[in-house]
Write an enzyme that holds these catalytic residues in place. Structure first.
Site, PDB file in Angstrom:
ATOM      1  CE  LYS A 219      56.874   4.602  75.378  1.00 57.22           C
ATOM      2  NZ  LYS A 219      58.187   4.740  75.965  1.00 57.22           N
TER       3      LYS A 219
ATOM      4  CB  ALA B  43      47.991  -0.116  78.129  1.00 64.62           C
ATOM      5  CE1 TYR B  44      55.204  -4.864  76.726  1.00 62.99           C
ATOM      6  CE2 TYR B  44      54.614  -6.496  78.385  1.00 62.99           C
ATOM      7  CZ  TYR B  44      55.442  -6.065  77.366  1.00 62.99           C
ATOM      8  OH  TYR B  44      56.517  -6.836  76.990  1.00 62.99           O
ATOM      9  CB  ALA B  45      48.959  -7.753  78.263  1.00 70.80           C
TER      10      ALA B  45
ATOM     11  CB  SER C 289      49.755  -2.604  72.965  1.00 68.60           C
ATOM     12  OG  SER C 289      50.787  -2.874  73.901  1.00 68.60           O
TER      13      SER C 289
END
Ligand SMILES: NC(=O)c1ccc[n+]([C@@H]2O[C@H](COP(=O)([O-])OP(=O)(O)OC[C@H]3O[C@@H](n4cnc5c(N)ncnc54)[C@H](OP(=O)(O)O)[C@@H]3O)[C@@H](O)[C@H]2O)c1
Length: 251
Positions: free
Chosen positions: A98, A157-159, A161
């Protein structure tokens, strides 16, 4: 060399219906594996069925299964189903992910939790279950991101996570070595899929395309062969995160 090195093997591909995961499902089936094609959203059902039917029409074995992998029980059900239907699992690929492009100062708690629930927690328990259930000489491959090697804003937040995957492969590779199971991540740069375009503007697409060796975005056809290689002749590569991005980022 045989053209079907995975004959008699079983692959489970999380997110295996479409885009990168869809091509990985087909490419492992081409190599001879029976494939459990996982999908999550009802909207992906058609793509999952199309992937299964393309594999079957080429003489392979495949089955589609829906599951929201943010529930650990659902990850277990995925492996249970593959073993029930095909008798074993040799290769477990996790392409589920996501994404969110947003400044840190605007990211909400709910957005943070949603990204970590899939990209970090589900990814961890996927490797755990694969480690429990895979046959000897198995392969576990997770899709990370080249943002782990990039100096950029707005994907915090993407990287972040996806970052735990880098340590997870090291620990899992050591822990599963006695069963000859290799555990790796493939970390693509920007890929020309809706996942990427949903976050970007025409200007940022032009900027990111220009950062690669051919001035274009990555293509899923450049990534799927790397996954196939890791699942076959590339077995000696273990505990690594392979950055594949046409010179977009390195470290
Ligand atoms: N595209 C890029 O630029 C890029 C670059 C580097 C890395 N990646 C990584 O590559 C992987 C594949 O991306 P893609 O570009 O091929 O896009 P994609 O097809 O949208 O892949 C994301 C997958 O995650 C699945 N998913 C979402 N929520 C889930 C949940 N709760 N439980 C289980 N599965 C869930 C989606 O399934 P449904 O659609 O059925 O919900 C989809 O199959 C992702 O892990 C992504 O982080 C992509």
């Amino acid at each position: 060399m045989t053209t079907q090195p995975l004959l008699g093997k079983v692959a489970l591909v999380a997110g295996g219906a479409k885009n990168l995961g869809g091509l990985i499902s087909r490419s492992l089936a081409d190599a001879g594996a029976a494939v459990l094609v996982h999908y999550n959203s009802p909207a992906s059902r058609e793509a999952a069925e199309a992937t299964v039917s393309a594999i079957q029409q080429s003489g392979g074995k495949a089955l589609a299964l829906q599951a929201d992998l943010t529930g650990v029980q659902e990850i277990r059900r995925l492996f249970d189903t593959a073993i029930h239907q095909f008798g074993r699992v040799d290769i477990a690929i996790n392409t589920a992910g996501k994404v969110l492009k947003k400044p840190i100062t605007d990211t909400t708690e709910a957005e943070f939790d949603e990204l970590f629930a899939l990209n970090a927690k589900a990814a961890y328990f996927f490797v755990q279950e694969a480690g429990r259930r895979l046959e000897r000489d198995g392969k576990i491959i997770s899709i990370a991101t080249s943002l782990l090697a990039a100096f950029t804003g707005h994907y915090s937040a993407y990287a972040a996570s996806k970052a735990p995957l880098e340590h997870l492969v090291r620990a899992a590779a050591k822990e599963l070595a006695s069963r000859n199971i290799s555990v790796n991540n493939v970390a693509p740069g920007p890929l020309d899929t809706p996942f990427f375009h949903g976050q970007e503007s025409p200007e940022s697409v032009a900027y990111l395309s220009a950062a690669s060796m051919n001035g274009q975005l990555g293509d899923i056809r450049d990534i799927a062969p790397i996954v196939r290689f890791l699942a076959t002749e590339g077995w000696w590569i273990n505990g690594q995160t392979l950055f594949a991005n046409g010179a977009f980022a390195t470290r």
